[in-house]
Write an enzyme that holds these catalytic residues in place. Sequence first.
Site, PDB file in Angstrom:
ATOM      1  N   ASP A  48     -15.231   3.117   3.451  1.00 24.46           N
ATOM      2  CA  ASP A  48     -15.028   1.687   3.734  1.00 24.46           C
ATOM      3  C   ASP A  48     -16.259   0.838   3.413  1.00 24.46           C
ATOM      4  OD1 ASP A  48     -12.454   2.166   4.599  1.00 24.46           O
ATOM      5  OD2 ASP A  48     -13.052   2.454   6.677  1.00 24.46           O
ATOM      6  N   ARG A 100       0.822  -1.212   0.000  1.00 25.17           N
ATOM      7  CA  ARG A 100       0.000   0.000   0.000  1.00 25.17           C
ATOM      8  C   ARG A 100       0.859   1.266   0.000  1.00 25.17           C
ATOM      9  NH1 ARG A 100      -4.813  -0.775   4.106  1.00 25.17           N
ATOM     10  NH2 ARG A 100      -5.522   1.093   3.031  1.00 25.17           N
ATOM     11  N   SER A 124      -7.911  12.112   3.144  1.00 22.41           N
ATOM     12  CA  SER A 124      -7.505  10.949   3.931  1.00 22.41           C
ATOM     13  C   SER A 124      -7.377  11.285   5.404  1.00 22.41           C
ATOM     14  CB  SER A 124      -6.164  10.405   3.421  1.00 22.41           C
ATOM     15  OG  SER A 124      -5.627   9.505   4.376  1.00 22.41           O
TER      16      SER A 124
HETATM   17  C1  S3P Z   1      -9.222   5.357   8.562  1.00 25.90           C
HETATM   18  C2  S3P Z   1      -9.291   6.166   7.468  1.00 25.90           C
HETATM   19  C3  S3P Z   1      -9.675   5.690   6.128  1.00 25.90           C
HETATM   20  C4  S3P Z   1     -10.353   4.334   6.193  1.00 25.90           C
HETATM   21  C5  S3P Z   1      -9.641   3.377   7.100  1.00 25.90           C
HETATM   22  C6  S3P Z   1      -9.576   3.931   8.509  1.00 25.90           C
HETATM   23  C7  S3P Z   1      -8.809   5.934   9.851  1.00 25.90           C
HETATM   24  O1  S3P Z   1      -8.516   5.580   5.329  1.00 25.90           O
HETATM   25  O2  S3P Z   1     -10.459   3.777   4.902  1.00 25.90           O
HETATM   26  O3  S3P Z   1     -10.302   2.132   7.136  1.00 25.90           O
HETATM   27  O4  S3P Z   1      -8.994   5.283  10.906  1.00 25.90           O
HETATM   28  O5  S3P Z   1      -8.290   7.054   9.860  1.00 25.90           O
HETATM   29  P1  S3P Z   1      -7.961   6.804   4.455  1.00 25.90           P
HETATM   30  O6  S3P Z   1      -7.510   7.852   5.385  1.00 25.90           O
HETATM   31  O7  S3P Z   1      -6.818   6.212   3.680  1.00 25.90           O
HETATM   32  O8  S3P Z   1      -9.090   7.219   3.587  1.00 25.90           O
END
Ligand code: S3P
Length: 438
Positions: free
Chosen positions: A319, A126, A171
């Site tokens: 998600d 990733r 994000s």
């Molecule tokens: C999360 C943020 C999201 C989400 C992940 C949990 C978090 O990811 O998809 O399951 O706890 O901050 P991204 O920040 O990459 O969108």
Amino acid sequence: MSDSIIFTVQPGGSLNGEIRVPGDKSISHRSIILGSIAEGTTHVTGFLEAEDALATLKAFRAMGVEIEGPDDGKVTIYGVGLKGLKAPEGPLYLGNSGTSMRLLSGLLAGQSFNSDLTGDDSLSKRPMRRVTLPLAQMSAQIQTEEDGTAPLSITGTSELTGIHYDMPIASAQVKSCLLLAGLYAEGETTITEPAPTRDHTERMLQGCGYPIERKGNQVSITSGHRLQAVNIDVPSDISSAAFFLVGASIATNSSVRLNHVGINETRTGIIDILKLMGADITLTNEREVGGEWVADIHVKSSQLKGIVIPEQLVPLAIDEFPVLFVAAACAEGVTVLTGAEELRVKESDRIQVMADGLQQLQVNAEATPDGMIIRGGDIEGGEVISHGDHRIAMAFAIAGLRSKAPIVIRDCENVNTSFPQFLSLASELGLNIAQNKP
Ligand code: S3P
């Protein structure tokens, strides 16, 4: 894949009853992180006892934090303060958990010791540059593989400096990473987000008495303050509840009540999207618990209709798309998702993997670079592969409620990363699902 868990779902059936799904994954991670660097003792209840959150817990134990539990969702963290973490003896293994790796990279960049972060095959593929590039602008020293992936090798420094960062992608992990680095950086760290993302880090920092400034799409933090331990009641995870919100909507004669679910408005895109599709969902008993809003959610069967999903809802339901694609497959008409290229870099490429699986079940689903076009209709039986992605496995299990023949789902081991009780709770509500090792 061959030695992994297989789910077999018998077609049809209804979902009925009342359950409480396990604790929110995002909030569980943050309870350990902030509890560890707070001063005093944090008592957590409702903690998610699943592999991802446990990876974070083990990482902090490895950095010298005394943590008791989890025991029936209860965790006690004896905070060591912002400067109290100790060098771990070896690499911190974070399994499948992107949240652990991205948030910890920010926190660890400003420590007085070095650390290495590793993960499983999926996590090691990733993208990590989204955090290492802005952290480098703050003078962090982090080595990645040549293609910007883990393992991450962090050389701790006391020389971090605050920056103003305009996030190119929406994000919460990047935002949270930089806020945590900002706790250790000289001056102010400000992050601007292109669209609202989950704000659990901000809420919990404020709950611990740490001053942050939030203005529109911008959040700022300055070092030099302290976190005070507080008790944290983790709400049920709306991302886990999502499987039953869709399941009870698409199955006939269904009525499900999901109790104590987190309804933070940065997470409720799933409810908004399902309602736009015509779902019968009502929220009752809305209340604030320790800085986060929760409600009991009641969902009943309905005939869903296809929609064009508004792009501003994408980060708020990021998600939930695997199971929303299943909802779209059961809807009357066409559902179009755009603006969701982020789905390609989740635990799997969720656009491709879901399109492949739906096509395997004879659903008219077309992957696009940034989303999917799905024409609702019949779902046949067949065999699909989750590619080690927990949410793909659970989404296809829910598809069984409307399939014409059994669905066999391979590679379901990672359901344990977020929702180990999925099988038992889904069965309790009426899903005809069994698990077997090949
Ligand atoms: C999360 C943020 C999201 C989400 C992940 C949990 C978090 O990811 O998809 O399951 O706890 O901050 P991204 O920040 O990459 O969108």
